[in-house]
Design a protein around this motif. Structure first.
Motif, mmCIF file in Angstrom:
data_model
loop_
_atom_site.group_PDB
_atom_site.id
_atom_site.type_symbol
_atom_site.label_atom_id
_atom_site.label_comp_id
_atom_site.label_asym_id
_atom_site.label_seq_id
_atom_site.Cartn_x
_atom_site.Cartn_y
_atom_site.Cartn_z
ATOM 1 N N ASN A 37 -20.446 -29.740 3.091
ATOM 2 C CA ASN A 37 -21.077 -28.572 3.694
ATOM 3 C C ASN A 37 -21.296 -27.471 2.653
ATOM 4 O O ASN A 37 -22.364 -26.856 2.593
ATOM 5 C CB ASN A 37 -20.208 -28.027 4.836
ATOM 6 C CG ASN A 37 -20.204 -28.944 6.052
ATOM 7 O OD1 ASN A 37 -21.106 -29.756 6.226
ATOM 8 N ND2 ASN A 37 -19.184 -28.813 6.881
ATOM 9 N N GLU A 38 -20.274 -27.238 1.842
ATOM 10 C CA GLU A 38 -20.402 -26.225 0.791
ATOM 11 C C GLU A 38 -21.527 -26.583 -0.177
ATOM 12 O O GLU A 38 -22.347 -25.737 -0.548
ATOM 13 C CB GLU A 38 -19.090 -26.086 0.021
ATOM 14 C CG GLU A 38 -19.178 -25.092 -1.137
ATOM 15 C CD GLU A 38 -17.944 -25.072 -2.010
ATOM 16 O OE1 GLU A 38 -18.089 -24.898 -3.234
ATOM 17 O OE2 GLU A 38 -16.827 -25.222 -1.469
ATOM 18 N N ARG A 39 -21.553 -27.861 -0.556
ATOM 19 C CA ARG A 39 -22.578 -28.286 -1.510
ATOM 20 C C ARG A 39 -23.979 -28.125 -0.927
ATOM 21 O O ARG A 39 -24.910 -27.716 -1.606
ATOM 22 C CB ARG A 39 -22.352 -29.758 -1.890
ATOM 23 C CG ARG A 39 -23.204 -30.198 -3.064
ATOM 24 C CD ARG A 39 -23.277 -31.692 -3.205
ATOM 25 N NE ARG A 39 -23.888 -32.067 -4.472
ATOM 26 C CZ ARG A 39 -25.183 -31.949 -4.735
ATOM 27 N NH1 ARG A 39 -26.003 -31.470 -3.790
ATOM 28 N NH2 ARG A 39 -25.672 -32.286 -5.914
ATOM 29 N N LEU A 40 -24.127 -28.471 0.349
ATOM 30 C CA LEU A 40 -25.422 -28.348 1.011
ATOM 31 C C LEU A 40 -25.930 -26.912 0.954
ATOM 32 O O LEU A 40 -27.099 -26.661 0.643
ATOM 33 C CB LEU A 40 -25.306 -28.803 2.461
ATOM 34 C CG LEU A 40 -26.558 -28.619 3.336
ATOM 35 C CD1 LEU A 40 -27.701 -29.492 2.838
ATOM 36 C CD2 LEU A 40 -26.240 -28.935 4.790
ATOM 37 N N LEU A 41 -25.039 -25.962 1.223
ATOM 38 C CA LEU A 41 -25.464 -24.555 1.209
ATOM 39 C C LEU A 41 -25.741 -24.064 -0.203
ATOM 40 O O LEU A 41 -26.625 -23.222 -0.406
ATOM 41 C CB LEU A 41 -24.424 -23.685 1.899
ATOM 42 C CG LEU A 41 -24.642 -23.469 3.400
ATOM 43 C CD1 LEU A 41 -25.952 -22.702 3.651
ATOM 44 C CD2 LEU A 41 -24.674 -24.781 4.178
ATOM 45 N N ALA A 42 -25.001 -24.586 -1.177
ATOM 46 C CA ALA A 42 -25.298 -24.223 -2.563
ATOM 47 C C ALA A 42 -26.694 -24.712 -2.942
ATOM 48 O O ALA A 42 -27.464 -23.998 -3.608
ATOM 49 C CB ALA A 42 -24.247 -24.813 -3.500
ATOM 50 N N HIS A 43 -27.029 -25.932 -2.506
ATOM 51 C CA HIS A 43 -28.364 -26.462 -2.811
ATOM 52 C C HIS A 43 -29.436 -25.635 -2.115
ATOM 53 O O HIS A 43 -30.415 -25.195 -2.753
ATOM 54 C CB HIS A 43 -28.477 -27.922 -2.370
ATOM 55 C CG HIS A 43 -29.843 -28.497 -2.613
ATOM 56 N ND1 HIS A 43 -30.160 -29.207 -3.749
ATOM 57 C CD2 HIS A 43 -30.990 -28.429 -1.876
ATOM 58 C CE1 HIS A 43 -31.440 -29.554 -3.716
ATOM 59 N NE2 HIS A 43 -31.956 -29.101 -2.573
ATOM 60 N N GLU A 44 -29.284 -25.411 -0.818
ATOM 61 C CA GLU A 44 -30.304 -24.653 -0.092
ATOM 62 C C GLU A 44 -30.408 -23.223 -0.615
ATOM 63 O O GLU A 44 -31.507 -22.657 -0.699
ATOM 64 C CB GLU A 44 -29.990 -24.654 1.407
ATOM 65 C CG GLU A 44 -30.035 -26.029 2.052
ATOM 66 C CD GLU A 44 -31.377 -26.730 1.877
ATOM 67 O OE1 GLU A 44 -32.428 -26.063 1.997
ATOM 68 O OE2 GLU A 44 -31.371 -27.951 1.622
ATOM 69 N N GLY A 45 -29.271 -22.650 -0.996
ATOM 70 C CA GLY A 45 -29.300 -21.314 -1.580
ATOM 71 C C GLY A 45 -30.076 -21.273 -2.879
ATOM 72 O O GLY A 45 -30.644 -20.236 -3.253
ATOM 73 N N GLY A 46 -30.126 -22.407 -3.587
ATOM 74 C CA GLY A 46 -30.903 -22.473 -4.823
ATOM 75 C C GLY A 46 -32.375 -22.199 -4.581
ATOM 76 O O GLY A 46 -33.055 -21.590 -5.419
ATOM 77 N N HIS A 47 -32.898 -22.629 -3.445
ATOM 78 C CA HIS A 47 -34.300 -22.351 -3.116
ATOM 79 C C HIS A 47 -34.510 -20.852 -2.897
ATOM 80 O O HIS A 47 -35.554 -20.304 -3.281
ATOM 81 C CB HIS A 47 -34.709 -23.121 -1.863
ATOM 82 C CG HIS A 47 -34.745 -24.608 -2.051
ATOM 83 N ND1 HIS A 47 -35.622 -25.234 -2.905
ATOM 84 C CD2 HIS A 47 -33.992 -25.596 -1.496
ATOM 85 C CE1 HIS A 47 -35.436 -26.546 -2.865
ATOM 86 N NE2 HIS A 47 -34.439 -26.797 -2.021
#
Length: 321
Positions: A92-102
């Motif tokens: 979950n943390e990784r997913l938000l880090a990725h989406e936050g990259g956008h």
């Protein structure tokens, strides 16, 4: 962070994971919407924009776990609650880090899309936008790998095997579609949509590969059909792609417009050549734009036979499991 939940609830651990992921990538001020119906939530949230009226969460035989929209009215990260619940807290943390990259890319004005001035036609821009999206995925994944995150789900070997298979099936379906056979514009739209999804996955997978200085995707870990599909649809174009992407930094490192457009131009050249490998050609001339199948019937017959054999094997494996 501004957090909204729609017809669902989150545990404290999940909320904390969202905050950590956004903070690590530098997107703490993001709007996050966790929903039981991601597709409808995206459509409703941007109901004022006709581009999102037909937004779909279906992708390459699977479903989208998250969608970040960097709209002029403000970026928003949408999370599928059902899939979020099935994942671990670390995931979950990784997913938000990725989406936050956008969100970070949009905030810095470093998005690789909306650069229509680089090409002379809508057909060329569609290809440019496809490689632009793939490069942004690459930049985010390279950054996450440098930060110590494990590879993401789209870069996993099983995901690549499945994506290779569905890409082949979807291309075959497009070619056998009577409407596409009668109208080259329909064929172009269907084929380039399939290729855009696949090149996005290649960009995503390349992020960790480049960050680890590995160079090669672990093709030997694919099953026989996967290896055959890789050799057919990707092959030595992978090394050429990695060579281009290696010069592009992670999302945390600034890029100038000159650097962005240089990377885009090189990537577009690669994309056009790779599209030829797959079997299609976009011709731009004084008489307009044409999109043609440039591959032989024998090649597509072999692909059809391989896809049918792989489909039968996957059905057997599903029955056993």
């Amino acid at each position: 962070m501004s957090l909204e939940t729609r017809d669902c609830t989150l545990s404290k651990a999940q909320t904390d994971a969202i905050e950590r992921g956004l903070a690590r990538i530098g997107a703490e001020e993001s709007l996050v919407i966790v929903t039981n119906d991601l597709q409808t939530s995206v459509r409703d949230h941007f109901s004022h924009d006709a581009r999102y009226a037909s937004y779909s969460t279906s992708r390459g035989g699977g479903q989208v776990a998250a969608k970040t929209v960097t709209h002029s009215s403000g970026p928003a990260i949408f999370i599928d609650h059902e899939l979020f619940n099935l994942a671990t807290i670390d995931a979950n943390e990784r997913l938000l880090a990725h989406e936050g990259g956008h969100v970070v890319a949009a905030r810095k004005g470093e998005e690789f899309v909306s650069r229509h001035h680089m090409v002379g036609s809508q057909e060329e821009y569609d290809l440019l936008a496809s490689v632009g999206i793939a490069i942004e995925e690459f930049r985010i994944e390279r950054e996450l790998a440098d930060m110590g995150y494990e590879e993401g789900p789209m870069g996993h070997i099983d995901s690549m095997g499945w994506m290779l298979h569905t890409t082949s099936v979807d291309l075959l379906t497009a070619l056998l579609d009577p409407e596409a056979g009668a109208d080259p514009a329909v064929l172009r739209e269907k084929v380039t949509s399939v290729l855009a999804d696949f090149v996005k996955v290649l960009g995503y997978a390349a992020g960790a590969v480049v960050a680890k200085l590995a160079g090669q995707f672990p093709v030997d870990r694919l099953d026989k059909h996967g290896v055959d599909n890789w050799d057919d649809y990707v092959g030595d174009h992978w090394a050429a792609l990695v060579n281009i992407l290696s010069d592009i930094p992670g999302i945390g490192t600034p890029m100038t417009d000159v650097e962005i457009e240089g990377a885009l131009a090189r990537s577009l050249d690669w994309y056009v050549q790779w599209m030829g490998r797959v079997g299609f050609t976009l011709n731009v001339g004084v008489d307009g734009v044409s999109f043609l199948r440039s591959s032989t019937d024998d090649l597509w017959t072999a692909r059809l036979q391989r896809a049918a054999a792989e489909n039968a094997l996957r059905e057997v494996q599903e029955d056993v499991s």
